[in-house]
Enzyme design. Structure first.
Site, PDB file in Angstrom:
ATOM      1  N   HIS A 139      44.065  49.004  35.116  1.00  0.00           N
ATOM      2  CA  HIS A 139      43.025  48.197  35.778  1.00  0.00           C
ATOM      3  C   HIS A 139      43.491  47.765  37.159  1.00  0.00           C
ATOM      4  CE1 HIS A 139      40.504  46.568  32.166  1.00  0.00           C
ATOM      5  NE2 HIS A 139      40.745  47.854  32.046  1.00  0.00           N
ATOM      6  N   ARG A 164      41.065  52.333  36.796  1.00  0.00           N
ATOM      7  CA  ARG A 164      39.764  51.691  36.888  1.00  0.00           C
ATOM      8  C   ARG A 164      39.801  50.727  38.051  1.00  0.00           C
ATOM      9  NH1 ARG A 164      37.282  47.095  32.972  1.00  0.00           N
ATOM     10  NH2 ARG A 164      38.295  45.800  34.571  1.00  0.00           N
ATOM     11  N   TYR A 176      33.019  39.559  36.943  1.00  0.00           N
ATOM     12  CA  TYR A 176      33.841  40.118  35.854  1.00  0.00           C
ATOM     13  C   TYR A 176      34.954  40.972  36.442  1.00  0.00           C
ATOM     14  CZ  TYR A 176      35.789  43.604  33.005  1.00  0.00           C
ATOM     15  OH  TYR A 176      36.736  44.398  32.425  1.00  0.00           O
ATOM     16  N   ASP A 227      33.699  49.815  35.659  1.00  0.00           N
ATOM     17  CA  ASP A 227      33.044  49.139  34.535  1.00  0.00           C
ATOM     18  C   ASP A 227      31.902  48.276  35.053  1.00  0.00           C
ATOM     19  OD1 ASP A 227      34.391  47.246  31.687  1.00  0.00           O
ATOM     20  OD2 ASP A 227      32.354  47.864  32.210  1.00  0.00           O
ATOM     21  N   HIS A 229      29.903  46.705  33.148  1.00  0.00           N
ATOM     22  CA  HIS A 229      29.990  45.563  32.220  1.00  0.00           C
ATOM     23  C   HIS A 229      28.619  45.025  31.836  1.00  0.00           C
ATOM     24  CE1 HIS A 229      32.287  42.145  30.425  1.00  0.00           C
ATOM     25  NE2 HIS A 229      33.187  43.090  30.364  1.00  0.00           N
ATOM     26  N   GLU A 253      31.147  52.825  33.211  1.00  0.00           N
ATOM     27  CA  GLU A 253      31.164  52.251  31.864  1.00  0.00           C
ATOM     28  C   GLU A 253      30.161  51.121  31.705  1.00  0.00           C
ATOM     29  OE1 GLU A 253      34.992  50.649  31.016  1.00  0.00           O
ATOM     30  OE2 GLU A 253      34.216  49.349  29.446  1.00  0.00           O
ATOM     31  N   GLU A 279      32.367  49.589  23.756  1.00  0.00           N
ATOM     32  CA  GLU A 279      33.424  48.640  23.361  1.00  0.00           C
ATOM     33  C   GLU A 279      32.854  47.482  22.550  1.00  0.00           C
ATOM     34  OE1 GLU A 279      34.894  47.578  27.270  1.00  0.00           O
ATOM     35  OE2 GLU A 279      34.139  45.553  26.987  1.00  0.00           O
ATOM     36  N   ARG A 300      33.508  54.457  23.465  1.00  0.00           N
ATOM     37  CA  ARG A 300      34.648  53.540  23.615  1.00  0.00           C
ATOM     38  C   ARG A 300      34.911  52.684  22.380  1.00  0.00           C
ATOM     39  NH1 ARG A 300      37.240  51.975  27.400  1.00  0.00           N
ATOM     40  NH2 ARG A 300      36.767  49.757  27.659  1.00  0.00           N
ATOM     41  N   HIS A 329      38.425  51.471  24.020  1.00  0.00           N
ATOM     42  CA  HIS A 329      38.666  50.158  24.611  1.00  0.00           C
ATOM     43  C   HIS A 329      40.144  49.790  24.355  1.00  0.00           C
ATOM     44  CE1 HIS A 329      37.366  45.629  24.460  1.00  0.00           C
ATOM     45  NE2 HIS A 329      37.804  45.957  25.660  1.00  0.00           N
ATOM     46  N   ASP A 333      42.867  41.893  24.975  1.00  0.00           N
ATOM     47  CA  ASP A 333      42.374  41.127  23.836  1.00  0.00           C
ATOM     48  C   ASP A 333      42.240  41.985  22.583  1.00  0.00           C
ATOM     49  OD1 ASP A 333      40.181  41.479  26.055  1.00  0.00           O
ATOM     50  OD2 ASP A 333      39.112  41.753  24.172  1.00  0.00           O
ATOM     51  N   GLU A 356      42.206  53.312  27.387  1.00  0.00           N
ATOM     52  CA  GLU A 356      42.365  52.158  28.290  1.00  0.00           C
ATOM     53  C   GLU A 356      43.700  51.499  28.001  1.00  0.00           C
ATOM     54  OE1 GLU A 356      39.309  49.240  27.895  1.00  0.00           O
ATOM     55  OE2 GLU A 356      39.990  48.084  29.599  1.00  0.00           O
ATOM     56  N   TRP A 419      27.065  39.105  30.966  1.00  0.00           N
ATOM     57  CA  TRP A 419      28.374  38.972  31.629  1.00  0.00           C
ATOM     58  C   TRP A 419      29.155  40.240  31.462  1.00  0.00           C
ATOM     59  CZ3 TRP A 419      33.249  39.164  29.236  1.00  0.00           C
ATOM     60  CH2 TRP A 419      34.310  38.939  30.129  1.00  0.00           C
TER      61      TRP A 419
HETATM   62  C1  CS2 Z   1      36.365  45.175  29.545  1.00  0.00           C
HETATM   63  C2  CS2 Z   1      36.996  44.218  28.598  1.00  0.00           C
HETATM   64  O1  CS2 Z   1      38.382  46.374  29.400  1.00  0.00           O
HETATM   65  C3  CS2 Z   1      37.149  46.469  29.535  1.00  0.00           C
HETATM   66  O2  CS2 Z   1      36.527  47.534  29.655  1.00  0.00           O
HETATM   67  O3  CS2 Z   1      35.015  45.419  29.291  1.00  0.00           O
HETATM   68  O4  CS2 Z   1      38.082  43.671  29.246  1.00  0.00           O
HETATM   69  C4  CS2 Z   1      36.108  43.108  28.103  1.00  0.00           C
HETATM   70  O5  CS2 Z   1      35.621  42.355  29.184  1.00  0.00           O
HETATM   71  C5  CS2 Z   1      36.936  42.226  27.184  1.00  0.00           C
HETATM   72  O6  CS2 Z   1      37.494  43.032  26.185  1.00  0.00           O
HETATM   73  C6  CS2 Z   1      36.090  41.134  26.570  1.00  0.00           C
HETATM   74  O7  CS2 Z   1      36.870  40.393  25.673  1.00  0.00           O
HETATM   75 MG    MG Z   2      34.496  47.401  29.532  1.00  0.00          MG
END
Ligand code: CS2
Ligand code: MG
Length: 419
Positions: A139, A164, A176, A227, A229, A253, A279, A300, A329, A333, A356, A419
């Site tokens: 990222h 990304r 985001y 992304d 999002h 994405e 995701e 994903r 994904h 987290d 990812e 979001w």
């Molecule tokens: C994001 C995630 O990594 C990604 O592609 O969409 O970081 C997403 O925002 C988080 O997993 C939400 O908890």
């Molecule tokens: Mg994402």
């Protein structure tokens, strides 16, 4: 590469040996919250599963503690499919992210145990290697285009072949994907959801300019991803996908919220930019139409949120029939336990696309000893039995849960948005 220390001697396993005698839900927060399920057999073999659902960790922990653990004790750890069917059909209120994350944790822990009983790495249990290492993407985030391009340069120097890129949107305070200066990006940053404001027109102006600059700065070879999002309508996503075509993205994405899978047909009509989604999905039913109508190029949906290896294997095989590839994904987290299981899956799955790879911090990795490493743009799993990731429970106990929720977004007129 550190190896797990539990009993990994191959245990041929009679039913009695395989009987589950302990199942423990562990919530720990080494820099961010993780939920982990530990399953132990009578013969002392330990399996680990990830159950982390960002911002809803305690919901999954309670589901596991109250409705899964009591049903696990006494079961045969070797009956992975039957256990999956029991917790899927037996829930009655089936599917959904909480239920499927809980089922995933059980499933991954049981596959981990099977590997340890057989003395085989998980990828071998699935059918063996299809590749040496899994292509990963990092990222690169920046508050503006220049900062984002510098970040891309940093990851290229680290050897990444795919990156990304996200950048801030002028006039949008907290978009985001953009971390505050120098800190890694963890979106669940407050006890109650932080309110952010979104402007699609300004985003649609800057996003193509970001990739124009990235191609000018970094050339055509590096794979670039983006992304969206979930923040655009289908026709806005079609406009963005078309405007990004000159910069040849590996994928765009989460172009638009995908409850209405048919929405992606409108994007497809207008652009050849590859599309990735999933995701937030938790079962094959969330993406059946997207896959069979080839409305997307990468799926994903990942192991921790979609019922584990047992379900995602079915999903990947279905995707393969329609030439859709995996692109799991892999944000921070999702715990290293999920990353370990995902990498074994990536090593096996014939229709692999990309993985990812947001870096877990050293503090997080200390809690989860793991047997995978990054080399030349790819993540490589070791051959330790199972998925190769365990937990230092003593260390985990030092990090109590911290209440955190994901942000929300509103449009400039105050209406709720995605979001
Ligand atoms: C994001 C995630 O990594 C990604 O592609 O969409 O970081 C997403 O925002 C988080 O997993 C939400 O908890
Ligand atoms: Mg994402």
């Amino acid at each position: 590469m550190s190896l797990s220390t539990e009993n990994t001697a191959p245990v041929q396993g009679s039913h009695r040996d395989r009987e589950i005698v302990e199942a423990k839900v562990i919530v720990t927060s080494p820099g961010r919250n993780f939920v982990t399920l530990k399953i132990v057999t009578r013969s002392g073999v330990v399996g680990w599963g990830d159950a982390t659902l960002n911002g809803r960790e305690l919901a999954v922990a309670a589901y596991l503690q109250e409705h899964v653990v009591p049903n696990l004790i006494g079961r045969d750890a070797g009956r992975i499919e039957d256990t999956w069917q029991f917790f899927y059909r037996g829930a009655y209120w089936r599917r959904g992210p909480v239920t499927m994350s809980a089922i995933a944790a059980v499933d991954v822990a049981l596959w981990d145990i099977l590997g340890k009983m057989a003395g085989l790495p998980l990828y071998q249990l699935l059918g063996g290697r299809s590749r040496e290492g899994a292509l990963v993407y990092a990222h690169a985030n920046g508050r503006d285009i220049a900062e984002a391009s510098d970040e891309v340069g940093k990851y290229r120097e680290l050897g990444f072949l795919a990156i990304r890129a996200q950048c801030g949107v002028p006039g949008v305070k907290k978009a985001y994907g953009i971390s505050t200066a120098g800190k890694p990006y963890e979106p669940a940053e407050s006890e109650l959801p932080a309110e952010t404001v979104w402007s699609t027109p300004r985003y649609l102006d800057i996003a193509p300019r970001l990739f124009e600059q990235l191609r000018a700065d970094h050339g055509d070879e590096i794979e670039l991803l983006h992304d969206v999002h979930h923040r655009l309508t289908p026709i806005e996503a079609a406009r963005l996908a078309r405007s990004l075509e000159p910069y040849r993205l590996f994928w765009m994405e989460d172009a638009t919220p995908a409850e209405n899978q048919q929405s992606f047909a409108l994007i497809r009509q207008h652009s050849v930019t590859p599309l990735a989604v999933g995701e937030v999905f938790n079962s094959i039913w969330d993406c059946k139409q997207l896959i069979e109508q080839q409305l997307i190029d990468y799926i994903r949906t990942t192991i921790v949120h979609a019922g584990g290896i047992t379900h995602v294997r079915r999903l990947a095989d279905f995707a393969a029939l329609h030439q859709v590839r995996t692109g799991f994904h892999g944000a921070t987290d999702l715990s290293p336990v999920c990353m370990g299981a995902a990498l074994h899956f990536d090593t096996w799955v014939p229709n692999f696309g990309i993985q990812e790879y947001m870096f877990h911090s050293e503090q997080m990795l200390e809690v989860f000893p793991r047997d995978y490493e990054f080399r030349a743009g790819r993540l490589h799993v070791g051959d330790s039995p199972g998925h190769g990731v365990s937990m230092d429970e003593k260390l985990a106990a030092r990090y109590p849960y911290v209440p955190r929720q994901l942000p929300v977004a509103r449009l400039e007129d105050g209406a709720m948005w995605d979001w």
